[in-house]
Write a protein that holds these residues in place. Sequence first.
Motif, PDB file in Angstrom:
ATOM      1  N   LEU A 161       0.850  -1.181   0.000  1.00 44.69           N
ATOM      2  CA  LEU A 161       0.000   0.000   0.000  1.00 44.69           C
ATOM      3  C   LEU A 161       0.896   1.245   0.000  1.00 44.69           C
ATOM      4  CD1 LEU A 161      -3.223   0.664   0.761  1.00 44.69           C
ATOM      5  CD2 LEU A 161      -2.068   1.657   2.713  1.00 44.69           C
ATOM      6  N   THR A 162       0.641   2.169  -0.930  1.00 44.38           N
ATOM      7  CA  THR A 162       1.461   3.380  -0.993  1.00 44.38           C
ATOM      8  C   THR A 162       0.610   4.609  -0.678  1.00 44.38           C
ATOM      9  OG1 THR A 162       2.774   2.313  -2.700  1.00 44.38           O
ATOM     10  CG2 THR A 162       3.081   4.671  -2.415  1.00 44.38           C
ATOM     11  N   VAL A 163       1.088   5.391   0.276  1.00 42.69           N
ATOM     12  CA  VAL A 163       0.391   6.616   0.686  1.00 42.69           C
ATOM     13  C   VAL A 163       1.274   7.808   0.319  1.00 42.69           C
ATOM     14  CG1 VAL A 163      -0.594   7.883   2.628  1.00 42.69           C
ATOM     15  CG2 VAL A 163      -0.614   5.381   2.642  1.00 42.69           C
TER      16      VAL A 163
ATOM     17  N   PHE B 255       5.053   5.170   2.912  1.00 42.15           N
ATOM     18  CA  PHE B 255       4.667   6.584   2.897  1.00 42.15           C
ATOM     19  C   PHE B 255       5.719   7.346   2.111  1.00 42.15           C
ATOM     20  CE2 PHE B 255       2.480   4.941   6.540  1.00 42.15           C
ATOM     21  CZ  PHE B 255       1.302   5.674   6.610  1.00 42.15           C
ATOM     22  N   LYS B 256       5.254   8.123   1.129  1.00 39.82           N
ATOM     23  CA  LYS B 256       6.210   8.915   0.346  1.00 39.82           C
ATOM     24  C   LYS B 256       5.798  10.384   0.359  1.00 39.82           C
ATOM     25  CE  LYS B 256       7.477   5.430  -3.076  1.00 39.82           C
ATOM     26  NZ  LYS B 256       7.354   5.055  -4.474  1.00 39.82           N
TER      27      LYS B 256
ATOM     28  N   THR C 242       9.044   2.825   5.109  1.00 40.99           N
ATOM     29  CA  THR C 242       8.418   1.528   4.860  1.00 40.99           C
ATOM     30  C   THR C 242       8.105   0.846   6.190  1.00 40.99           C
ATOM     31  OG1 THR C 242       9.716   1.329   2.848  1.00 40.99           O
ATOM     32  CG2 THR C 242       8.663  -0.673   3.653  1.00 40.99           C
ATOM     33  N   LEU C 243       6.876   0.375   6.318  1.00 40.44           N
ATOM     34  CA  LEU C 243       6.453  -0.334   7.517  1.00 40.44           C
ATOM     35  C   LEU C 243       5.911  -1.700   7.105  1.00 40.44           C
ATOM     36  CD1 LEU C 243       4.351   2.551   9.152  1.00 40.44           C
ATOM     37  CD2 LEU C 243       6.784   2.132   9.410  1.00 40.44           C
TER      38      LEU C 243
ATOM     39  N   VAL D 222       2.350   8.523  10.150  1.00 30.78           N
ATOM     40  CA  VAL D 222       3.304   7.421  10.108  1.00 30.78           C
ATOM     41  C   VAL D 222       3.409   6.774  11.490  1.00 30.78           C
ATOM     42  CG1 VAL D 222       5.706   6.793   9.695  1.00 30.78           C
ATOM     43  CG2 VAL D 222       4.585   8.456   8.213  1.00 30.78           C
ATOM     44  N   ASP D 223       3.553   7.588  12.549  1.00 32.70           N
ATOM     45  CA  ASP D 223       3.814   6.956  13.848  1.00 32.70           C
ATOM     46  C   ASP D 223       2.577   6.260  14.434  1.00 32.70           C
ATOM     47  OD1 ASP D 223       2.468   8.474  15.977  1.00 32.70           O
ATOM     48  OD2 ASP D 223       3.835  10.120  15.527  1.00 32.70           O
ATOM     49  N   ARG D 224       1.387   6.743  14.037  1.00 26.80           N
ATOM     50  CA  ARG D 224       0.169   6.094  14.527  1.00 26.80           C
ATOM     51  C   ARG D 224       0.064   4.627  14.094  1.00 26.80           C
ATOM     52  NH1 ARG D 224      -3.752   7.830  18.278  1.00 26.80           N
ATOM     53  NH2 ARG D 224      -3.786  10.104  18.308  1.00 26.80           N
ATOM     54  N   GLN D 225       0.780   4.229  13.047  1.00 28.08           N
ATOM     55  CA  GLN D 225       0.748   2.835  12.608  1.00 28.08           C
ATOM     56  C   GLN D 225       1.606   1.961  13.523  1.00 28.08           C
ATOM     57  OE1 GLN D 225      -1.412   3.044  10.337  1.00 28.08           O
ATOM     58  NE2 GLN D 225      -1.054   5.189   9.793  1.00 28.08           N
ATOM     59  N   MET D 226       2.612   2.580  14.147  1.00 25.00           N
ATOM     60  CA  MET D 226       3.584   1.793  14.912  1.00 25.00           C
ATOM     61  C   MET D 226       3.308   1.820  16.417  1.00 25.00           C
ATOM     62  SD  MET D 226       7.098   2.760  12.988  1.00 25.00           S
ATOM     63  CE  MET D 226       6.924   4.531  13.041  1.00 25.00           C
TER      64      MET D 226
END
Lengths: 284, 518
Positions: free
Chosen positions: B42-44, B229-230, B210-211, B66-70
């Motif tokens: 998935l690319t955001v 995420f780019k 990349t996660l 980004v950090d909310r995913q981790m």
Amino acid sequence: MKNKTLKMLIKRKTALAGAIIILIVVVSAILAPVFSPYDPNESDLNKRLLPPSWDDEGSSEHLLGTDHLGRDILSRIIYGTRISLLVGIITVLLSGIFGTVLGLLGGYYRGFLDSFLMRLTEVQLAFPFILLALAIMSVLGPGLRNVILVLSITGWVMYSRLVRGEVLLLRELEYVKAAKALGQKNGKIIFGHILPNVFPTIVVVGTLRVANMIIAEASLTFLGLGVESRIPTWGSMLADGRGYITSAWWVTAFPGIAIMLTVLGINLVGDWLRDVLDPRLKTS
Amino acid sequence: MTRTLFNRNRLVILMLVVVLIFTGCQAATEGDNNGDDTEKVLTVLQGVDPTTMDPNMHSETPTANVDRQMFDSLLDQDDSMNIVESLASSWEMQDETTWKFYLRDDVFFHDGVQFTANDVKFTIERIQNPENNSSQIGNYSAISEVVIEDDFELIIKTAEPYPLLLVRLAALRVVPKHYIEEVGQETFASEPIGTGPYKFERWVKDEHVTLVANEDYWKGSPSVKKVIFKPVPESAARVMALQAGEADIIVNLPPHQVSEVENDASLSVGQTNSTRFIMLVFTTKNQLVSDVKVRQAINYAIDVDSIVNNIFSGRATPTAQPVANFDLGFDSNLEPYGFNLERAQELLSDAGIAEGIVINMGSPSGRYPMDKEVAEAIAAQLGSVGFDVNLSFEEWGSYATNTLQGQQKHDVWLIGWGSSTFDAGSTLDFWLNTNLITAYYQDSNYNPVLDELLNESKRTMDDQARESLYHQVIEIIHEQAAFVPLYQQVDLYGLSQRISWSPRPDEIIRVFNIDWNE
């Protein structure tokens, strides 16, 4: 003589085309309020992003369409000629005069002054022109006056080196030596005898540089470091239209064409001037 | 001599070309997302790159995305912004300043170490420690003490009753005490581990983050196994990447490109009302806008409906107050001034303002959707009632800093405001409380009343009583035209048809909630 030059101009069709373009640009700049159908800053949000009049959705009121704020593109292009010409001509005059004088002095007197000037120009030439201009602009801040200042500062080097090279050649010629032997003052020799012989070269380079300066101003303004946004310019029109390029091509296309044609016109005339003024080409 | 030089140049150019070709190849293989689910990426695309991987040291949405995913937060907000359980499975208010939280005992960090109450205490104290210089420090300054009862029970005390505590804890991303103590803050900020649904894999600055899925996540294994995420600053470039199949989610889709995306069978548009509203602020210590008549005239002179309908194609909501309609305290009965040229001119001549007077206006460009266009449109509208508008666009970094430090000098300037507390208090306090340097509205007749109302609201735990205090504040600033409230944003996303996902009003993308369509 004048008649002959004019005839040559007409004979060279490309140069004639260039001259006509320049004439149109100059007249538009002077008579902008007469020619432009609208105030360039008049915005009507209800008429935003109207396509050119020949498009099915276009309106006959706006020949080249409107931009994202509903401003008339044709009017803005006409007013944009003022900034482009102003910046082009003033920067070339300022940097041309400054560079020429320094080049004359350096080439004529040689010695420390000459070495110093040449090292200075080498340092400045080592930087890409637009990078240097960007760096200075970001320190000085945007604005029309600063654009002219920056482009003049970055532009003088070229004239200086060119003139100095010519002077090195000319100062060894008999007529200069004769003038010296007759006891003429240095100032008189430089500006009375040498300058007139360098002048044609400067005119050719200066003409071609006007085109470069127009592009440089548009680039700086496009990047947001040029002329303030309330003055309509071709560079800011390009920047404004950038976000709409896939849905409203006319917002960027027309100012782009305006820049291209103007630069082309100046270059055509510049090329022709070079042919006319260059003594080496004349004899052949 | 010249010949070798030429050859050397040719070699350099050749090498550059080869390098470019290979870079191209790499990008192509990365974007090649076909195949079975485990290889689907998935690319955001966001406008900017994250500034850090440390969730406690920033206050920006793109970085939070980004950090909310981790990381998981102690509490959470569901898609309708209600407070729900997360790392804390339940909680109770013991008295007005004491709260007890019961934590889950089945949560593990990505390195296998179990999450406990120690990590919560560590996280709060880490943000509160002035040495760490966290921008979130103000959000947790009300907490006076964190007491650990046992590994999975803790008590949080506040100095005074603090109605926003639960909302603040819903934003508290808990970090691993053991890991940070072992590797240090700096390593943590570039190679983080958390308890969240995704593990950190790689961060190439200004290129991508990349996660990969955390298969042992306590809520279950995520269906998207890998997410990238780019940063792509130009909105037109984001749209092009989406159309080329190189992205699945793009943020801040420009309104004028909505139909372009909608007409593409492989794409769709995601849309939600945002908590962010856009307004003009008056620096009332400047002579020109110190007169209430001038401020009211400016309110009347701006045609917000036209801006919303034309620039946003209707995808924004005109508003009458500097508070989002999600917030407690929003006054739904309040009407905007409305566009009225005659009234504006009348007020200006009453105030003795001559035609052609210069007004300085400031705006960011590119920070909010269509902000430049809006500022230019407003400048033109103010021009039509006789102002000579000197509009300047400033770089966002210094514009934001000036705003936060009370240093904005323009007579009138554009700003967006999105509060995550869903309570009008934090917003009103920020812009009006004269204890803060950001109180740009200065009027000795009204400031004492406003301060009193705002300070009282902070101590008032009862929602209804607090709401009525906020309403009184909003009524005063509306009459005094302390601001020009413009519109509340609608967030627009471009989406690929490969995914099903609906956006949230707080602009946070929860990749865990995204499913592949096939």
